[in-house]
Design a protein around this motif. Structure first.
Motif, PDB file in Angstrom:
ATOM      1  N   SER A  46       1.315  -1.023  -0.060  1.00  0.00           N
ATOM      2  CA  SER A  46       0.351  -0.202   0.064  1.00  0.00           C
ATOM      3  C   SER A  46       0.311   1.033  -0.075  1.00  0.00           C
ATOM      4  CB  SER A  46      -0.549  -0.512   1.710  1.00  0.00           C
ATOM      5  OG  SER A  46      -0.228   0.306   2.653  1.00  0.00           O
ATOM      6  N   SER A  47       2.230   0.711  -0.087  1.00  0.00           N
ATOM      7  CA  SER A  47       2.968   2.657  -0.525  1.00  0.00           C
ATOM      8  C   SER A  47       3.322   2.724  -1.790  1.00  0.00           C
ATOM      9  CB  SER A  47       4.025   2.057   0.110  1.00  0.00           C
ATOM     10  OG  SER A  47       4.648   1.682   1.912  1.00  0.00           O
ATOM     11  N   SER A  48       3.456   3.958  -1.214  1.00  0.00           N
ATOM     12  CA  SER A  48       2.818   4.898  -2.576  1.00  0.00           C
ATOM     13  C   SER A  48       4.651   5.052  -3.361  1.00  0.00           C
ATOM     14  CB  SER A  48       2.405   6.333  -2.467  1.00  0.00           C
ATOM     15  OG  SER A  48       3.140   7.224  -2.057  1.00  0.00           O
ATOM     16  N   ALA A  49       4.808   5.387  -4.431  1.00  0.00           N
ATOM     17  CA  ALA A  49       6.174   6.034  -4.736  1.00  0.00           C
ATOM     18  C   ALA A  49       6.178   7.017  -3.629  1.00  0.00           C
ATOM     19  CB  ALA A  49       5.900   6.256  -6.198  1.00  0.00           C
ATOM     20  N   ASP A  50       6.821   8.258  -3.688  1.00  0.00           N
ATOM     21  CA  ASP A  50       6.713   8.461  -2.431  1.00  0.00           C
ATOM     22  C   ASP A  50       6.724   8.821  -1.487  1.00  0.00           C
ATOM     23  OD1 ASP A  50       6.071  10.254  -4.541  1.00  0.00           O
ATOM     24  OD2 ASP A  50       4.441  11.597  -3.617  1.00  0.00           O
ATOM     25  N   ASN A  51       6.140   7.392  -0.658  1.00  0.00           N
ATOM     26  CA  ASN A  51       6.318   7.130   0.862  1.00  0.00           C
ATOM     27  C   ASN A  51       7.688   5.945   0.801  1.00  0.00           C
ATOM     28  OD1 ASN A  51       5.077   8.683   1.933  1.00  0.00           O
ATOM     29  ND2 ASN A  51       3.203   6.772   2.019  1.00  0.00           N
ATOM     30  N   ARG A  52       7.885   5.213  -0.435  1.00  0.00           N
ATOM     31  CA  ARG A  52       8.971   4.677  -0.645  1.00  0.00           C
ATOM     32  C   ARG A  52      10.549   5.017  -0.930  1.00  0.00           C
ATOM     33  NH1 ARG A  52       5.749   1.760  -3.832  1.00  0.00           N
ATOM     34  NH2 ARG A  52       6.797   2.774  -5.955  1.00  0.00           N
ATOM     35  N   ARG A  53      10.313   6.283  -1.445  1.00  0.00           N
ATOM     36  CA  ARG A  53      11.679   7.456  -1.713  1.00  0.00           C
ATOM     37  C   ARG A  53      11.750   7.926  -0.080  1.00  0.00           C
ATOM     38  NH1 ARG A  53      13.696  11.116  -6.073  1.00  0.00           N
ATOM     39  NH2 ARG A  53      15.228  11.781  -4.275  1.00  0.00           N
ATOM     40  N   GLU A  54      10.689   8.125   0.389  1.00  0.00           N
ATOM     41  CA  GLU A  54      11.118   9.119   1.942  1.00  0.00           C
ATOM     42  C   GLU A  54      11.327   8.430   2.819  1.00  0.00           C
ATOM     43  OE1 GLU A  54       7.051  10.269   3.333  1.00  0.00           O
ATOM     44  OE2 GLU A  54       7.142  11.997   1.068  1.00  0.00           O
ATOM     45  N   ALA A  55      11.173   6.871   2.899  1.00  0.00           N
ATOM     46  CA  ALA A  55      11.830   5.526   3.681  1.00  0.00           C
ATOM     47  C   ALA A  55      13.247   5.643   3.257  1.00  0.00           C
ATOM     48  CB  ALA A  55      10.579   4.323   3.327  1.00  0.00           C
ATOM     49  N   LEU A  56      12.773   5.251   2.216  1.00  0.00           N
ATOM     50  CA  LEU A  56      14.351   5.227   1.395  1.00  0.00           C
ATOM     51  C   LEU A  56      15.682   6.515   1.429  1.00  0.00           C
ATOM     52  CD1 LEU A  56      14.682   3.582  -2.132  1.00  0.00           C
ATOM     53  CD2 LEU A  56      15.251   2.448   0.009  1.00  0.00           C
ATOM     54  N   GLN A  57      15.404   8.000   2.075  1.00  0.00           N
ATOM     55  CA  GLN A  57      15.563   8.683   2.097  1.00  0.00           C
ATOM     56  C   GLN A  57      16.267   8.602   3.811  1.00  0.00           C
ATOM     57  OE1 GLN A  57      13.285  11.971   0.721  1.00  0.00           O
ATOM     58  NE2 GLN A  57      14.937  12.061  -1.106  1.00  0.00           N
ATOM     59  N   LEU A  58      14.908   8.121   4.709  1.00  0.00           N
ATOM     60  CA  LEU A  58      14.715   7.904   6.063  1.00  0.00           C
ATOM     61  C   LEU A  58      16.033   7.427   6.135  1.00  0.00           C
ATOM     62  CD1 LEU A  58      13.736   9.191   8.290  1.00  0.00           C
ATOM     63  CD2 LEU A  58      12.124   7.275   8.425  1.00  0.00           C
ATOM     64  N   LEU A  59      16.043   6.138   5.585  1.00  0.00           N
ATOM     65  CA  LEU A  59      17.439   4.844   6.043  1.00  0.00           C
ATOM     66  C   LEU A  59      19.005   5.686   5.993  1.00  0.00           C
ATOM     67  CD1 LEU A  59      14.719   2.159   4.515  1.00  0.00           C
ATOM     68  CD2 LEU A  59      16.448   2.168   7.211  1.00  0.00           C
ATOM     69  N   GLN A  60      18.775   5.983   4.597  1.00  0.00           N
ATOM     70  CA  GLN A  60      20.273   7.079   4.243  1.00  0.00           C
ATOM     71  C   GLN A  60      21.197   7.834   5.172  1.00  0.00           C
ATOM     72  OE1 GLN A  60      21.913   5.942   2.215  1.00  0.00           O
ATOM     73  NE2 GLN A  60      23.945   7.465   2.303  1.00  0.00           N
ATOM     74  N   SER A  61      19.737   8.534   5.702  1.00  0.00           N
ATOM     75  CA  SER A  61      20.097   9.390   6.843  1.00  0.00           C
ATOM     76  C   SER A  61      20.606   9.072   8.012  1.00  0.00           C
ATOM     77  CB  SER A  61      19.324  10.561   7.245  1.00  0.00           C
ATOM     78  OG  SER A  61      19.066  11.251   6.224  1.00  0.00           O
ATOM     79  N   GLY A  62      20.195   7.593   8.056  1.00  0.00           N
ATOM     80  CA  GLY A  62      20.436   6.643   9.223  1.00  0.00           C
ATOM     81  C   GLY A  62      21.626   6.784   9.521  1.00  0.00           C
ATOM     82  N   THR A  63      22.343   6.341   8.134  1.00  0.00           N
ATOM     83  CA  THR A  63      23.177   5.828   7.566  1.00  0.00           C
ATOM     84  C   THR A  63      24.987   6.511   8.748  1.00  0.00           C
ATOM     85  OG1 THR A  63      24.078   6.680   6.131  1.00  0.00           O
ATOM     86  CG2 THR A  63      23.226   4.507   5.274  1.00  0.00           C
ATOM     87  N   PHE A  64      24.294   7.700   8.637  1.00  0.00           N
ATOM     88  CA  PHE A  64      25.580   8.589   9.632  1.00  0.00           C
ATOM     89  C   PHE A  64      25.449   8.050  10.723  1.00  0.00           C
ATOM     90  CE2 PHE A  64      24.353  11.038   5.439  1.00  0.00           C
ATOM     91  CZ  PHE A  64      25.146  11.373   5.293  1.00  0.00           C
TER      92      PHE A  64
END
Length: 242
Positions: A46-64
């Motif tokens: 049910s996740s939209s493309a925008d939500n999937r992109r935001e999820a990836l960005q959130l995870l990438q931020s976590g790598t710091f």
């Protein structure tokens, strides 16, 4: 900014994003809760493309956050690789960009296969080559040369030339591109940059030849002349007689 302060800012962002995007409780949660929610969002039909992109960005931020991110790091890499097949080109492009910055073999292979036509292309050719230009893997130069032989799109050719800037075996080919007056001029300019990066001495020789050519295009002369000027090199240019 100190690393500690930066990590605290990222952690605060993660908490805010989790509450806004993934409906976390109003009480502060450890960052790992946000990352687990993001991973779940990536797997949800049910996740939209925008939500999937935001999820990836959130995870990438976590790598710091380094050690704090370790419990989900492997899952994140798996999620990135799965996202290279996402229905949304925007999501695919983001995932591939992150993976290529890590010199990921899986992402490289998928992009190369798409360019060679042995698998479905994940991105348009110019975009795929742009990502591959970040990598110095030995196979990439061969792919770029194949593209130059078969593709006439100037944007694609320009990106292929940029890939060759990382391939020491391409010096002669780049010289030929730079001197080819039938080639798109933006491709020739990219060839000048690539040749200068690979072999500055050969570039000076080519630039001098171009500057002495009365029939050469002015913008090509300007490109090579400007590059020499930046390096403080005065070429041996023959002035036309009276």
């Amino acid at each position: 900014m100190k690393a500690k302060d930066y990590r605290e800012q990222v952690a605060a962002r993660l908490g805010t994003a989790t509450q806004a995007t993934f409906a976390a409780p109003t009480t502060p949660e450890p960052p790992v809760v946000a990352w687990r929610a993001a991973l779940a969002s990536l797997s949800s039909p049910s996740s939209s493309a925008d939500n999937r992109r935001e999820a990836l960005q959130l995870l990438q931020s976590g790598t710091f956050l380094e050690r704090e991110f370790d419990p989900v790091r492997a899952e994140y890499v798996d999620a990135l690789r799965r996202s290279t097949s996402d229905p949304s080109e925007d999501v695919r492009r983001y995932a591939l960009g992150v993976l290529m910055s890590q010199k990921d073999d899986f992402a490289r292979s998928r992009l190369v296969e798409g360019l060679q036509g042995t698998a479905a292309a994940l991105l348009p050719p110019a975009a795929a080559l742009s990502l591959l230009a970040r990598d110095d893997h030995a196979s990439i130069g061969a792919v770029a040369n194949q593209i130059l032989k078969s593709n006439t799109d100037p944007a694609v050719r320009m990106q292929a030339v940029r890939v060759l800037a990382r391939d020491p075996s391409s010096v002669q080919g780049l010289e030929e591109i730079l001197h080819n007056k039938d080639e798109f001029r933006e491709v020739r300019r990219a060839g000048a940059v690539a040749l200068k990066n690979l072999d500055p001495d050969r570039f000076v020789q080519s630039a001098t030849t171009i500057l002495n050519d009365e029939n050469e295009f002015p913008d090509i002369k300007s490109t090579v002349g400007g590059a020499l000027e930046l390096d403080g090199i005065v070429p041996n240019v023959t002035r036309p007689g009276p």
